[in-house]
Design an enzyme around this catalytic site. Structure first.
Site, PDB file in Angstrom:
ATOM      1  CE  LYS A 143     -37.768 119.627  12.243  1.00 42.57           C
ATOM      2  NZ  LYS A 143     -39.122 119.190  12.609  1.00 42.57           N
TER       3      LYS A 143
ATOM      4  NE  ARG B 110     -45.080 112.797   6.129  1.00 42.31           N
ATOM      5  CZ  ARG B 110     -46.051 113.294   6.888  1.00 42.31           C
ATOM      6  NH1 ARG B 110     -47.268 113.465   6.379  1.00 42.31           N
ATOM      7  NH2 ARG B 110     -45.827 113.609   8.144  1.00 42.31           N
TER       8      ARG B 110
END
Length: 498
Positions: free
Chosen positions: A279, A353
């Site tokens: 990130k 996920r």
């Protein structure tokens, strides 16, 4: 703070402070009219002087009002009467608390008839006021060497209602408000902790403490246990970290254990660097909040345990860090999930996920009545719904509607997004059964579509709380959401099963 309920009107009440509503322009509520009559026009004279016109977010504190048993009277602006609704009510309560925190008031009395919110009962007003009051006094200073000493002196709040027939329901609402507020505080505490403190091991320890205090059953699965179960997707995320991953299971039984439980699955990424798909540095510190789904499961279990709801509830929390290292999963790697489905990991920053899919497969062993997962899953949800509304997707329309209704009741709203088969094609992979991302388009929906492939054996809903789990900027910190929505949903489920 202590709370109580009375069936009473202003004439004979005694308190350090009474809160009285005033509508725009200078229109008195019923309680204001009663006090004005007792004081021979004193309240009206204050209004006529122009010191209070009743606009929203205004207040005026009166001292030594003649012929009353109140040391102070706090006039609160309610805005235009025909526009007084939920948002205005909550603004009035916040104004009340803000004004009182600047005083030495220790106890206060509110006359609920002064706050006529359309289509909202006194029970709703009590629950919301308690949640707002406890939230207003919440402070996270346990990591500071010198905690700030700016706590409010307010210790007691009394709600006055007109109808004795409502007393039992209002007292129940008070207990629900307290339980939800306590659950939110726990969720906030876990989210606000520094990520070097709130590790997967810390969450596992907290789970054991919660179980010990509230007679829950806690089970902690270690990485070797997950390997035996074939949780290759979850372990792929954990590989880059030196902190061992944990699968935390908490079980609450308010019914016979043979009754099928509701299962909550909370994303517990205690810090998310993005892994190899690193990130940007800006605001990366806020990725300590990436375990907010897990925090909300803790908070909801606490609320349910305090209320002793007649339901069976299981919380499953996959907890890990997502870190870059020589051992970390790489874009292009293919892993096998617990379900046997293979996954091509195109982006290691789509890790939530990957841990949730194995936790959802693990939930099958409970033969659940229904499953809800809660996750700070996609930045796309923040773009779609901002920081006000939680994203909701489900494979069961009835369940979706029940969750939406619970959010409306709890003032913790969600909004349903589609989950059509046409979106599944975006997750196609040339090298595995499924890719873990589907591109920029419909990112929130494709994330839910990914999870839906692991939920075919039960009724399931997905809550994307990326925009609602915490606040940024000056008021940076965990919000405690969606504990109100989840708890309200479970209260409704308990009532439906009576």
């Amino acid at each position: 703070m202590d709370f109580g309920i009375k069936v009473a009107t202003p004439e004979k009440q005694r308190s350090a402070c009474a809160v009285i509503g005033i509508f725009e322009s200078r229109k008195m509520t019923e309680s204001a009219k009663v006090l004005d009559k007792i004081t021979q026009g004193y309240i009206k004279s204050i209004l006529t002087s122009g010191d209070m016109d009743g606009k929203v977010n205004t207040s005026l504190l009166l001292h030594n009002v003649p012929d009353t048993n109140f040391k102070r009277i706090l006039l609160i602006g309610l805005g235009k009467e025909q526009e007084f609704k939920e948002k205005t009510f909550l603004a009035a309560i916040n104004s009340t608390l803000g004004a009182l925190q600047k005083t030495a008031v220790t106890d206060v009395i509110l006359f609920l008839s002064d706050f006529p919110v359309k289509e909202r009962t006194n029970e709703w007003k009590i629950t919301q006021t308690i949640i707002t009051s406890i939230s207003s006094t919440y402070r996270f200073d346990q990591l500071k060497s010198k905690p700030e000493n700016n706590q409010s002196r307010l210790r007691k709040m009394i709600f006055c209602i007109d109808n004795r027939a409502e007393l039992a329901a209002c007292e129940q609402a008070m207990q629900q408000g307290l339980a939800i507020a306590h659950g939110m505080s726990l969720t906030k505490n876990l989210g606000n902790l520094a990520p070097n403190v709130c590790t997967p091991t810390y969450l596992a320890t907290e789970a054991k403490e919660l179980a010990k205090t509230h007679k829950l059953k806690a089970t902690i699965l270690e990485e070797k246990d997950m390997e035996k179960l074939g949780m290759g997707s979850f372990l792929a995320v954990a590989r880059g970290s030196e902190q061992p991953a944990k699968l935390i299971v908490l079980e609450y039984y308010g019914l016979n254990k043979k009754e099928n439980p509701i299962v909550l699955v909370g994303k517990g990424v205690t810090f998310d660097t993005g892994g190899i798909s690193l990130k940007p540095a800006a605001e990366m510190d806020e990725m300590k909040f990436d375990m907010s789904g897990a925090g909300s499961v803790f908070g909801t279990l606490l609320a349910v345990a305090e209320l002793k709801l007649p339901i069976n509830l299981v919380g499953i929390i996959p907890a890990t860090e997502n870190m870059p290292s020589g051992r970390a999963t790489k874009p292009g790697d293919v892993v096998t999930s617990m379900s046997g489905q293979t996954i091509e990991i195109l982006n290691t920053d789509a890790e939530g996920r990957l841990i949730l899919c194995d936790a959802l497969t693990y939930a099958e062993r409970y033969n659940p009545k229904l499953v809800i997962d809660i996750a700070t899953l996609t930045g796309a949800c923040v773009i779609a719904l901002g920081n006000f509304t939680t994203g909701l997707m489900s494979n069961d329309e009835k369940l979706a509607h029940e969750l939406l209704a619970a959010g409306e009741q709890a003032a913790d709203r969600a909004w349903q997004l589609p989950l059509g088969d046409e979106y599944q094609d975006l997750l196609k992979s040339n090298f595995a059964d499924i890719a873990n991302i589907g591109g920029r388009a419909a990112g929130t929906i494709t994330a839910a579509c990914f999870l839906s492939r692991f939920t075919k054996k039960f009724r399931w809903a997905h809550l994307d709380i990326a925009g609602t789990a915490w606040k940024s900027g000056r008021d940076k910190g965990a919000s405690g959401r969606p504990v109100p929505l989840l708890t309200q949903f479970l209260i409704a489920q308990a009532k439906a099963s009576d």
